[in-house]
Design a protein around this motif. Sequence first.
Motif, PDB file in Angstrom:
ATOM      1  N   ILE A   6       0.842  -1.139  -0.082  1.00  6.57           N
ATOM      2  CA  ILE A   6      -0.025  -0.126  -0.059  1.00  6.57           C
ATOM      3  C   ILE A   6       0.900   1.159   0.070  1.00  6.57           C
ATOM      4  O   ILE A   6       1.667   1.525   0.840  1.00  6.57           O
ATOM      5  CB  ILE A   6      -0.902   0.057   1.190  1.00  6.57           C
ATOM      6  CG1 ILE A   6      -1.424  -1.413   1.479  1.00  6.57           C
ATOM      7  CG2 ILE A   6      -1.932   1.102   1.135  1.00  6.57           C
ATOM      8  CD1 ILE A   6      -2.479  -1.910   0.417  1.00  6.57           C
ATOM      9  N   PRO A   7       0.613   2.277  -0.979  1.00  4.75           N
ATOM     10  CA  PRO A   7       1.404   3.396  -0.977  1.00  4.75           C
ATOM     11  C   PRO A   7       1.160   4.251   0.051  1.00  4.75           C
ATOM     12  O   PRO A   7       0.034   4.299   0.691  1.00  4.75           O
ATOM     13  CB  PRO A   7       0.726   4.048  -2.308  1.00  4.75           C
ATOM     14  CG  PRO A   7       0.385   2.920  -3.301  1.00  4.75           C
ATOM     15  CD  PRO A   7      -0.250   1.906  -2.219  1.00  4.75           C
TER      16      PRO A   7
ATOM     17  N   PRO B  60       2.250   0.648  -9.235  1.00 10.67           N
ATOM     18  CA  PRO B  60       2.531   0.493 -10.551  1.00 10.67           C
ATOM     19  C   PRO B  60       3.257  -0.797 -10.670  1.00 10.67           C
ATOM     20  O   PRO B  60       4.046  -1.063  -9.576  1.00 10.67           O
ATOM     21  CB  PRO B  60       3.365   1.483 -10.941  1.00 10.67           C
ATOM     22  CG  PRO B  60       3.069   2.719 -10.030  1.00 10.67           C
ATOM     23  CD  PRO B  60       2.716   2.074  -8.850  1.00 10.67           C
ATOM     24  N   ARG B  61       3.066  -1.699 -11.754  1.00  7.03           N
ATOM     25  CA  ARG B  61       3.815  -3.015 -11.858  1.00  7.03           C
ATOM     26  C   ARG B  61       5.053  -2.741 -11.585  1.00  7.03           C
ATOM     27  O   ARG B  61       5.965  -3.594 -10.980  1.00  7.03           O
ATOM     28  CB  ARG B  61       3.443  -3.542 -13.096  1.00  7.03           C
ATOM     29  CG  ARG B  61       4.159  -4.790 -13.464  1.00  7.03           C
ATOM     30  CD  ARG B  61       3.485  -5.955 -12.627  1.00  7.03           C
ATOM     31  NE  ARG B  61       4.246  -7.133 -13.095  1.00  7.03           N
ATOM     32  CZ  ARG B  61       4.130  -8.602 -12.765  1.00  7.03           C
ATOM     33  NH1 ARG B  61       2.598  -8.525 -12.594  1.00  7.03           N
ATOM     34  NH2 ARG B  61       4.453  -9.609 -13.063  1.00  7.03           N
ATOM     35  N   GLU B  62       5.850  -1.825 -12.271  1.00  3.80           N
ATOM     36  CA  GLU B  62       7.281  -1.677 -11.989  1.00  3.80           C
ATOM     37  C   GLU B  62       7.690  -1.425 -10.556  1.00  3.80           C
ATOM     38  O   GLU B  62       8.781  -1.801 -10.314  1.00  3.80           O
ATOM     39  CB  GLU B  62       7.894  -0.510 -13.078  1.00  3.80           C
ATOM     40  CG  GLU B  62       7.140   0.840 -12.580  1.00  3.80           C
ATOM     41  CD  GLU B  62       5.883   1.294 -13.458  1.00  3.80           C
ATOM     42  OE1 GLU B  62       5.703   2.179 -13.619  1.00  3.80           O
ATOM     43  OE2 GLU B  62       5.235   0.173 -13.894  1.00  3.80           O
ATOM     44  N   ARG B  63       6.918  -0.680  -9.884  1.00  5.34           N
ATOM     45  CA  ARG B  63       7.388  -0.798  -8.414  1.00  5.34           C
ATOM     46  C   ARG B  63       7.324  -2.095  -7.764  1.00  5.34           C
ATOM     47  O   ARG B  63       8.091  -2.177  -6.848  1.00  5.34           O
ATOM     48  CB  ARG B  63       6.236   0.226  -7.594  1.00  5.34           C
ATOM     49  CG  ARG B  63       6.711   0.604  -6.278  1.00  5.34           C
ATOM     50  CD  ARG B  63       7.860   1.370  -6.253  1.00  5.34           C
ATOM     51  NE  ARG B  63       8.359   1.859  -4.662  1.00  5.34           N
ATOM     52  CZ  ARG B  63       9.374   1.970  -4.562  1.00  5.34           C
ATOM     53  NH1 ARG B  63      10.504   1.825  -5.295  1.00  5.34           N
ATOM     54  NH2 ARG B  63       9.597   2.338  -3.315  1.00  5.34           N
ATOM     55  N   ALA B  64       6.193  -2.811  -8.212  1.00  2.70           N
ATOM     56  CA  ALA B  64       6.060  -4.280  -7.665  1.00  2.70           C
ATOM     57  C   ALA B  64       7.248  -5.018  -7.786  1.00  2.70           C
ATOM     58  O   ALA B  64       7.670  -5.719  -7.159  1.00  2.70           O
ATOM     59  CB  ALA B  64       4.699  -4.747  -8.129  1.00  2.70           C
TER      60      ALA B  64
ATOM     61  N   HIS C 122       3.958 -13.404  -1.498  1.00  2.96           N
ATOM     62  CA  HIS C 122       3.092 -12.776  -2.708  1.00  2.96           C
ATOM     63  C   HIS C 122       3.060 -11.292  -2.480  1.00  2.96           C
ATOM     64  O   HIS C 122       2.934 -10.902  -1.318  1.00  2.96           O
ATOM     65  CB  HIS C 122       1.811 -13.384  -2.588  1.00  2.96           C
ATOM     66  CG  HIS C 122       1.712 -14.966  -3.147  1.00  2.96           C
ATOM     67  ND1 HIS C 122       0.482 -15.516  -3.184  1.00  2.96           N
ATOM     68  CD2 HIS C 122       2.865 -15.781  -3.560  1.00  2.96           C
ATOM     69  CE1 HIS C 122       0.835 -16.656  -3.477  1.00  2.96           C
ATOM     70  NE2 HIS C 122       2.057 -16.939  -3.754  1.00  2.96           N
ATOM     71  N   VAL C 123       3.525 -10.347  -3.369  1.00  2.57           N
ATOM     72  CA  VAL C 123       3.223  -8.976  -3.396  1.00  2.57           C
ATOM     73  C   VAL C 123       1.978  -8.725  -3.932  1.00  2.57           C
ATOM     74  O   VAL C 123       1.537  -8.932  -5.098  1.00  2.57           O
ATOM     75  CB  VAL C 123       4.271  -8.321  -4.307  1.00  2.57           C
ATOM     76  CG1 VAL C 123       4.096  -6.886  -4.326  1.00  2.57           C
ATOM     77  CG2 VAL C 123       5.796  -8.633  -3.789  1.00  2.57           C
ATOM     78  N   LEU C 124       0.984  -8.172  -3.143  1.00  2.00           N
ATOM     79  CA  LEU C 124      -0.272  -7.681  -3.664  1.00  2.00           C
ATOM     80  C   LEU C 124      -0.487  -6.277  -3.801  1.00  2.00           C
ATOM     81  O   LEU C 124      -0.601  -5.724  -2.859  1.00  2.00           O
ATOM     82  CB  LEU C 124      -1.484  -8.443  -2.722  1.00  2.00           C
ATOM     83  CG  LEU C 124      -1.676  -9.870  -2.243  1.00  2.00           C
ATOM     84  CD1 LEU C 124      -2.238 -10.002  -1.361  1.00  2.00           C
ATOM     85  CD2 LEU C 124      -1.507 -10.609  -3.474  1.00  2.00           C
ATOM     86  N   PRO C 125      -0.349  -5.953  -5.047  1.00  5.50           N
ATOM     87  CA  PRO C 125      -0.298  -4.449  -5.256  1.00  5.50           C
ATOM     88  C   PRO C 125      -1.513  -3.925  -4.853  1.00  5.50           C
ATOM     89  O   PRO C 125      -2.664  -4.312  -5.229  1.00  5.50           O
ATOM     90  CB  PRO C 125      -0.172  -4.299  -6.854  1.00  5.50           C
ATOM     91  CG  PRO C 125       0.582  -5.504  -7.041  1.00  5.50           C
ATOM     92  CD  PRO C 125      -0.054  -6.480  -6.408  1.00  5.50           C
ATOM     93  N   TYR C 126      -1.395  -2.640  -4.283  1.00  3.44           N
ATOM     94  CA  TYR C 126      -2.770  -1.944  -3.835  1.00  3.44           C
ATOM     95  C   TYR C 126      -3.417  -1.683  -5.238  1.00  3.44           C
ATOM     96  O   TYR C 126      -3.251  -1.338  -6.258  1.00  3.44           O
ATOM     97  CB  TYR C 126      -2.419  -0.633  -3.235  1.00  3.44           C
ATOM     98  CG  TYR C 126      -3.477   0.178  -3.111  1.00  3.44           C
ATOM     99  CD1 TYR C 126      -4.233   0.175  -2.055  1.00  3.44           C
ATOM    100  CD2 TYR C 126      -3.417   1.663  -3.729  1.00  3.44           C
ATOM    101  CE1 TYR C 126      -5.521   0.882  -1.905  1.00  3.44           C
ATOM    102  CE2 TYR C 126      -4.400   2.477  -3.650  1.00  3.44           C
ATOM    103  CZ  TYR C 126      -5.538   2.239  -2.637  1.00  3.44           C
ATOM    104  OH  TYR C 126      -6.558   3.179  -2.540  1.00  3.44           O
TER     105      TYR C 126
END
Length: 306
Positions: free
Chosen positions: A228-229, A284-288, A255-259
Motif C-alpha cells: 500500500i502506497p 504500478p507494476r514496475e514498483r512491485a 506474494h506481493v499484492l499491489p494496492y
Amino acid sequence: MVSINYKAEGTVFDIQRFSIHDGPGIRTIVFLKGCPLSCLWCCNPESQSANPVIMYQPEQCIHCGRCVQACQNGAISPGEPGLVDRQKCVGCGECASVCPAGALVLKGEKMSVESLINILKKDRAVYRKSGGGVTISGGEPLVQWQFATELLKACKAQGWHTAMETTGLGSEEAVESVFPYLDVALLDIKAMDPVRHKQATGVSNEVIHRNAVRIAELTQVVIRVPTIPTINDSEEEFKKISAFAKTLNGVDTIHVLPYHTYGENKYGLLGSEYPMGYEIQPLPRERAEVFRKVVEEQGLHCVIGG
C-alpha cells in the motif's frame, strides 16, 4: 474418524466461483463476515461487521417506497443521505426482499455447513481436474472459527484441497482448531512495526506475529503483503518482512499484492467515505517488480499478484 457438525451455521456474505488467485488450481471462495481489523484500504468493507448489512445502489432505485413500508425500525427514509440510517438498521433484510429493482442488497446470511457443501459440490469436477479446491476468506475467518473448523473438516471429508486467506489475528483456541484442516494458509503480513500497523489497521501486529509462528508449524504458509502506497511500499519494509518470513517453519514464498481501488465504491454503498482517500493511486507494476527483487535477494520465492 473425524466428527463433523453439518448443522453448524455461520454468516456468509459471498461465494465466488472459478477463482485462480487464492490457492492452487481453480477454486471456490467462501467469504465469511466479521473482521477485527479496519484496514484503511479494505476492499470488502461489507465484511467488517459480523452482522448482515444493507448496501444501497442509488442508480438502481426507482423510488417506489416499498422499502420504507417494509422496514419495521424506521431506518429507511428518502430524506436520509444514502437512504439508510445505519444507526437504526439491524440488517434484517426486509427492505432488500421487497426491492423490485435490486437497489437494496443484503450482504450476509446464515448458512449451514451442509448447505455450503451442497453448493461447493457443483464444482468438485473442476477441483479435481485443476488441482483446485475451496478457500475460506473474509473478513477474517478466525472470527467465526468454530464454523470455519466444521466447514474445513467437511471439505477435507470430500477430499478437497483447502486454503484460507487470513490476517492471523485470533485466539490460540481458534488457531489450534482451524489450521490442522488447512492445506495452505495465505497469511497477510502488512507491516512489521506495531505502531504503524495499528495506525493502518486499527490493531497491533504482536498477536498476529506470535500466531504466525504456530500457524507455520500446523500447515503450509504463504506470506502475502498487501502493498500500500504511504503504508508499506518501501524496500526496507520488504527486507524486514522477508527476514520475518525466514524465521517461520517452511515458509519460502512471499506474494506481493499491489494496492488497487476496486472496492472503493462499496463505501458509498454503505453510506461511508473511503478511508484511504481517493488521491492514492494503484501500485504500478514496475514498483512491485522492485519489491520482488528485494524478496528474491533475501533467498525467497516471490510472486506478484498471488
